[in-house]
Scaffold this motif. Structure first.
Motif, PDB file in Angstrom:
ATOM      1  N   ARG A  35       0.351  -1.021   0.007  1.00  0.00           N
ATOM      2  CA  ARG A  35       0.245  -0.082  -0.075  1.00  0.00           C
ATOM      3  C   ARG A  35       0.439   1.281   0.053  1.00  0.00           C
ATOM      4  O   ARG A  35       1.276   2.172  -0.506  1.00  0.00           O
ATOM      5  CB  ARG A  35      -0.852  -0.009   1.150  1.00  0.00           C
ATOM      6  N   GLU A  36       1.861   1.247   0.885  1.00  0.00           N
ATOM      7  CA  GLU A  36       2.450   2.632   1.404  1.00  0.00           C
ATOM      8  C   GLU A  36       3.801   2.181   0.029  1.00  0.00           C
ATOM      9  O   GLU A  36       3.967   4.173  -0.462  1.00  0.00           O
ATOM     10  CB  GLU A  36       3.594   2.271   2.562  1.00  0.00           C
ATOM     11  N   LEU A  37       4.235   1.505  -0.540  1.00  0.00           N
ATOM     12  CA  LEU A  37       4.906   1.978  -2.122  1.00  0.00           C
ATOM     13  C   LEU A  37       3.586   2.810  -3.455  1.00  0.00           C
ATOM     14  O   LEU A  37       4.169   3.015  -4.394  1.00  0.00           O
ATOM     15  CB  LEU A  37       5.307   1.158  -2.940  1.00  0.00           C
ATOM     16  N   SER A  39       1.129   3.996  -3.175  1.00  0.00           N
ATOM     17  CA  SER A  39       0.542   5.434  -3.033  1.00  0.00           C
ATOM     18  C   SER A  39       1.899   6.345  -2.576  1.00  0.00           C
ATOM     19  O   SER A  39       1.724   7.215  -4.072  1.00  0.00           O
ATOM     20  CB  SER A  39       0.547   5.865  -0.652  1.00  0.00           C
ATOM     21  N   ASN A  40       3.143   6.722  -2.730  1.00  0.00           N
ATOM     22  CA  ASN A  40       4.256   6.240  -3.188  1.00  0.00           C
ATOM     23  C   ASN A  40       4.547   7.104  -4.571  1.00  0.00           C
ATOM     24  O   ASN A  40       4.120   8.053  -5.189  1.00  0.00           O
ATOM     25  CB  ASN A  40       5.206   6.123  -2.320  1.00  0.00           C
ATOM     26  N   ALA A  41       4.196   5.916  -5.326  1.00  0.00           N
ATOM     27  CA  ALA A  41       4.211   5.656  -7.394  1.00  0.00           C
ATOM     28  C   ALA A  41       2.868   6.175  -7.555  1.00  0.00           C
ATOM     29  O   ALA A  41       3.086   7.084  -8.438  1.00  0.00           O
ATOM     30  CB  ALA A  41       4.083   4.218  -7.306  1.00  0.00           C
ATOM     31  N   VAL A 127       4.867   3.705   8.018  1.00  0.00           N
ATOM     32  CA  VAL A 127       6.086   4.048   7.874  1.00  0.00           C
ATOM     33  C   VAL A 127       6.932   4.041   6.460  1.00  0.00           C
ATOM     34  O   VAL A 127       7.795   4.086   5.920  1.00  0.00           O
ATOM     35  CB  VAL A 127       7.550   3.715   8.699  1.00  0.00           C
ATOM     36  N   GLY A 128       6.072   5.015   5.177  1.00  0.00           N
ATOM     37  CA  GLY A 128       6.000   4.717   4.483  1.00  0.00           C
ATOM     38  C   GLY A 128       7.052   3.882   3.163  1.00  0.00           C
ATOM     39  O   GLY A 128       7.213   2.528   3.798  1.00  0.00           O
ATOM     40  N   PHE A 129       7.747   4.495   2.757  1.00  0.00           N
ATOM     41  CA  PHE A 129       9.098   4.325   2.127  1.00  0.00           C
ATOM     42  C   PHE A 129       9.547   2.538   2.854  1.00  0.00           C
ATOM     43  O   PHE A 129      10.087   1.489   2.185  1.00  0.00           O
ATOM     44  CB  PHE A 129       9.794   4.694   1.680  1.00  0.00           C
TER      45      PHE A 129
HETATM   46 MG    MG Z   1       4.633   7.867   1.509  1.00  0.00          MG
END
Ligand code: MG
Ligand code: ADP
Length: 613
Positions: A35-37, A39-41, A127-129
């Motif tokens: 999910r985090e990656l 979202s970053n993309a 914790v994001g990335f």
């Molecule tokens: Mg992020």
């Protein structure tokens, strides 16, 4: 300085601390790294879209605005590629090597404040990335900025304290993150596994997401579109997809708000109430999103308990994306959301009830029990909820209901209370002895057929400043009616009640002439104010203490009734037979009150009485 050869960097101290926790904490929901990656993309693509508006010279301008994931279960790798904005060398260092960005900063702040175990905190913040290091032996980030003049680079780290950056040739625009999975996390290289995760968390991300070349997200985030643009069929399709439902939604509310929070919500009431069929209690099913990314599929306190029958989604930009499910740390945000949505939904129901009363009544027949629960237990919304309740009454036709507001509007100037009777159905209430006194005085009585009603009435207590009063309650006082011809005199009545009390002994607390009766000879009033017949039945069913003790009732008799007149004569002339009649009258009254526990002695007595006919 040349950047052609790999160059080694130490992570900033805070990042080291963070990585240490991420890697060494056994975190049960590792899957959120996807999910985090993603979202970053998706953020990176969004940024590119913005950049395209103002900038002409965009590198690799033909690249699609999409996200591609590929799994390789042989090599045990997962790759996530976007053709978004990308990162320059400086940006790689800044964004992935320091704590400049939001999510991780918050995490560390909480860590500092709470001093709690890191393992718990990872659950609370994405914790994001860095979440990739929960599953990765090594992470490689290939990135090429949208700026054509910048070369591409690959950033590599095993998460243990340092990373390397090296120039890389032949890159497309954007970022490609290659995760070499730890052995015990190899299942994240399985297509089915990633598919499941993407469908759960990222189904509504607006850019296309492909997994091994196949498109994953095909349903739009309808809730963000304007209501006038969305067709009924689209809503239905969405409902079926999102709620895993097979029916058509019964009602829907699609709204957005800007203050005090930005909210886009799409709520559905299903066709039927599954709890009604004795199925398990419904779980909260409104999913919480932040800009189309799932935060929590079943947030606990997003809505009050009594709204647990609702399906749909709530999206708020104001939620930090990295709040994750185990906690919803920020109570005040959730509370605010709860308040706004509940208020809107109540207003919606009130509007529906006047605009489409038939549809509302059908809804009420199915889901009214939840509104009752709310009226009884949710003090904040009691008033609005009570207005939504509907009951048949002595003035409605069978099957037609009235609102308390309408009841109040029909009340005479002298009437101070709202009366109700609880009984299994209309016929039972109408043929019982309790209603006639109210009818004779033109007092409307609400009919309550469900076991919870009594509880609801007791808890709601009053409406519009008027007390809700059970019509069979011992304390109810009714105005005098003119005495008809031929009724027993005061003196005769007095003698009869005294004799009845003596004769019935312990079985009655009190015997008196009644102002409630018109036709029936007698009625029984439970002398225990705090235990109504319905309550007593419930307690008996639950085998509660005290429920088995014999009831003591007040017997009220009707001096106008032929039976009483006859009894006033026979109790002098043939006291034995009169005693049997008295006992029988009491049993009849108990039956009407729902208080006769054992009918066997009554049958024997009836035969005795029949002998004397
Ligand atoms: Mg992020
Ligand atoms: P957040 O998304 O909350 O900022 P992350 O740890 O997820 O925190 O990401 C850190 C930063 O790294 C992002 O803010 C972004 O600048 C950069 N970044 C991460 N992934 C990408 C990507 N796929 N493309 C471009 N930049 C990225």
């Amino acid at each position: 300085m040349s950047t052609a050869t790999p160059q080694k960097f130490e992570f900033q101290a805070e990042i080291k601390q963070l990585l240490d926790i991420v890697i060494h904490s056994l975190y049960t929901e590792k899957e959120i790294f996807v999910r985090e990656l993603v979202s970053n993309a998706s953020d990176a693509l969004e940024k590119l879209r913005h950049t395209q508006i103002t900038e002409k010279d965009i590198f690799d301008d033909k690249a699609e605005l999409e996200i591609n994931l590929t799994t390789d279960d042989k090599a045990k790798t997962l790759t996530i590629q976007d053709f978004g904005i990308g990162m320059t060398r400086a940006e790689l260092i800044e964004n992935l090597g320091t704590i400049a960005h939001s999510g991780s900063k918050q995490f560390l702040k909480a860590l500092g404040e709470g001093g709690a175990k890191g393992a718990n905190l990872i659950g609370q913040f994405g914790v994001g990335f860095y979440s990739a290091f929960m599953v990765a032996k090594s992470v490689k980030v290939y990135s090429h900025s949208w700026r054509a003049s910048e070369p591409g680079h690959v950033w590599t780290s095993d998460g243990s304290g340092s990373y390397e950056i090296e120039e890389a040739a032949d890159l497309r625009r954007g970022s490609k993150i290659v995760i070499e999975l730890k052995d015990d996390c190899a299942d994240f290289a399985e297509e089915w596994k990633i598919k499941e995760i993407l469908e759960r968390y990222s189904a509504f991300v607006s850019v296309p997401i492909n997994l091994n070349g196949k498109r994953i997200n095909t349903v739009q985030a309808l809730w963000l579109r304007s209501k006038n643009e969305v067709k009924d069929e689209e809503y239905t399709e969405f409902y079926k997809f999102q709620a895993h439902a097979h029916d058509e939604p019964r009602l829907r509310l699609h709204f957005s708000a800007d203050a005090p929070l930005s909210i886009n919500a799409l709520l559905f009431v299903p066709q039927s109430n599954t709890e009604k069929f004795g199925m398990a209690r419904s779980e909260p099913a409104i999913s919480l999103y932040c800009r189309k990314v799932l935060i929590d599929a079943k947030p606990k306190d997003l809505l009050p308990e009594w709204l647990r029958f609702l399906k749909g989604v709530v999206d708020s930009e104001d939620l930090p994306l990295n709040i994750s499910r185990e906690t919803m740390q920020d109570r005040s945000l959730i509370e605010k959301l709860n308040k706004v949505i509940t208020k809107r939904f109540l207003k919606f129901l009130a509007d529906e009830s006047s605009a489409r009363p038939d549809a509302y009544n059908e809804f009420y027949a199915e889901f009214g029990v939840f509104l009752k629960e709310g009226a009884a237990l949710d003090f904040t919304h009691k008033e609005q909820l009570t207005k939504l309740l509907r009951y048949e009454s002595s003035l409605t036709e069978k099957g037609k209901t009235t609102a308390l507001t309408d009841y109040v509007s029909r009340m005479g100037a002298d009437q101070k209370e709202i009366f109700y009777l609880v009984g299994p159905n209309r016929t039972a209430i109408e043929s019982g002895p309790y209603l006639e006194g109210f009818k004779a005085r033109n007092l409307e009585v609400l009919f309550c057929y469900e076991p919870v009603d009594e509880y609801v009435m007791n808890n709601v207590r009053e409406f519009d400043g008027k007390k809700l009063t059970a019509a069979d309650h011992a304390d109810v006082k009714l105005a005098d009616l003119p005495k008809p011809e031929g009724a027993l005199s005061e003196d005769e009545t007095q003698k009869l009640t005294t004799w009845l009390k003596e004769t019935l002994g312990e079985r009655v607390a009190e015997v008196k002439a009644s102002d409630r009766l018109v036709d029936s000879p007698a009625l029984a009033i439970n002398s225990d104010k705090f235990m109504s017949p319905q309550m007593r039945r419930m307690m008996k069913a639950m085998k509660k203490d005290g429920a088995d003790e014999p009831v003591k009732v007040n017997l009220e008799i009707n001096p106008r009734s032929a039976v009483m007149k006859r009894l006033a004569e026979t109790h002098v002339s043939s006291p034995e037979k009169a005693k049997l009649v008295a006992e029988q009258i009491l049993d009849n009254a108990l039956i009407s009150a729902g208080l006769l526990d054992d009918a066997t002695p009554m049958v024997a007595r009836l035969y005795k009485l029949l002998e004397s006919v």
